[in-house]
Design a protein around this motif. Structure first.
Motif, PDB file in Angstrom:
ATOM      1  N   CYS A 132       0.850  -1.201   0.000  1.00  0.00           N
ATOM      2  CA  CYS A 132       0.000   0.000   0.000  1.00  0.00           C
ATOM      3  C   CYS A 132       0.880   1.244   0.000  1.00  0.00           C
ATOM      4  O   CYS A 132       1.795   1.359   0.812  1.00  0.00           O
ATOM      5  CB  CYS A 132      -0.915   0.006   1.223  1.00  0.00           C
ATOM      6  SG  CYS A 132      -1.762   1.591   1.456  1.00  0.00           S
ATOM      7  N   CYS A 138       0.163   3.093   3.785  1.00  0.00           N
ATOM      8  CA  CYS A 138       0.549   2.515   5.072  1.00  0.00           C
ATOM      9  C   CYS A 138       1.501   1.327   4.923  1.00  0.00           C
ATOM     10  O   CYS A 138       1.882   0.716   5.915  1.00  0.00           O
ATOM     11  CB  CYS A 138      -0.687   2.081   5.851  1.00  0.00           C
ATOM     12  SG  CYS A 138      -1.487   0.626   5.154  1.00  0.00           S
ATOM     13  N   SER A 143       1.028  -1.587   4.041  1.00  0.00           N
ATOM     14  CA  SER A 143       0.448  -2.906   4.298  1.00  0.00           C
ATOM     15  C   SER A 143       0.484  -3.746   3.020  1.00  0.00           C
ATOM     16  O   SER A 143       0.379  -3.227   1.908  1.00  0.00           O
ATOM     17  CB  SER A 143      -1.003  -2.743   4.752  1.00  0.00           C
ATOM     18  OG  SER A 143      -1.663  -3.991   4.677  1.00  0.00           O
ATOM     19  N   CYS A 154      -6.727  -1.171   0.151  1.00  0.00           N
ATOM     20  CA  CYS A 154      -5.871  -1.613   1.238  1.00  0.00           C
ATOM     21  C   CYS A 154      -6.732  -2.059   2.413  1.00  0.00           C
ATOM     22  O   CYS A 154      -7.675  -1.370   2.809  1.00  0.00           O
ATOM     23  CB  CYS A 154      -4.945  -0.476   1.663  1.00  0.00           C
ATOM     24  SG  CYS A 154      -3.971  -0.901   3.113  1.00  0.00           S
ATOM     25  N   CYS A 183      -5.598   0.386   5.699  1.00  0.00           N
ATOM     26  CA  CYS A 183      -6.049   1.763   5.900  1.00  0.00           C
ATOM     27  C   CYS A 183      -7.252   2.134   5.027  1.00  0.00           C
ATOM     28  O   CYS A 183      -7.786   3.232   5.149  1.00  0.00           O
ATOM     29  CB  CYS A 183      -4.908   2.744   5.633  1.00  0.00           C
ATOM     30  SG  CYS A 183      -4.414   2.829   3.899  1.00  0.00           S
TER      31      CYS A 183
HETATM   32 ZN   LIG Z   1      -2.913   1.116   3.468  1.00  0.00          ZN
END
Ligand SMILES: [Zn+2]
Length: 163
Positions: free
Chosen positions: A12, A15, A17, A40, A43
């Protein structure tokens, strides 16, 4: 993650992720890429990825040992020149496509000789004039006796095996 399934891990941009879900997929770049809209799971931010579809490269090995990428356009134009006013564009394209498919299955490398023989096999089966024209270039005919020898071989040849 299974080996058979190619999974693309996307980070992502917000963030970092690695967990996301694909919310939309569509072809892009005339089928050469897939555009994916992702969300994502960390977030909730949505972002887009483009994934290029990689074809295994097919390499042509020339008589000199030089290697170059296979180009269908080049193959088809050679066949088209020999088949001028004899075969339709569709027939020529079909021969080119068939040879490319076979070459890719047998690949990743194919010799110019193997390509030439594959073309000759198909032209011999579809049109003798195109065959002789192609053979004259491919085999480097120098005079009429070369043609006569080839015509003699054509006359004697049994119909090629079809599968
Ligand atoms: Zn994210």
């Amino acid at each position: 993650m299974t080996a058979a399934n190619s999974v693309t891990w996307v980070r992502c941009p917000v963030c970092s992720s690695l967990d996301d879900k694909v919310v939309d997929s569509r072809q892009a770049d005339d089928g050469g890429a897939i555009r994916r809209r992702r969300e994502c799971l960390g977030c909730g931010r949505r972002f887009t990825t483009f994934e290029r579809i990689e074809e295994a490269p097919l390499v042509v090995v020339k008589r000199s040992g030089e290697r170059e990428p296979f180009e269908l356009v080049k193959l088809v134009s050679g066949i088209a020149a020999a088949a001028k006013n004899r075969l339709t564009e569709e027939q020529v394209d079909a021969i080119g496509a068939e040879i490319e498919e076979e070459a890719r299955l047998a690949g990743p490398e194919i010799t110019t000789q193997a390509i030439g023989i594959a073309v000759l096999d198909r032209l011999r089966a579809s049109d003798h004039v195109s065959y002789l024209r192609y053979a004259s270039v491919y085999k480097g005919f120098e005079d009429l006796t070369d043609f006569e020898r080839e015509v003699g071989l054509l006359a004697k040849s049994t119909p090629p095996k079809r599968h």
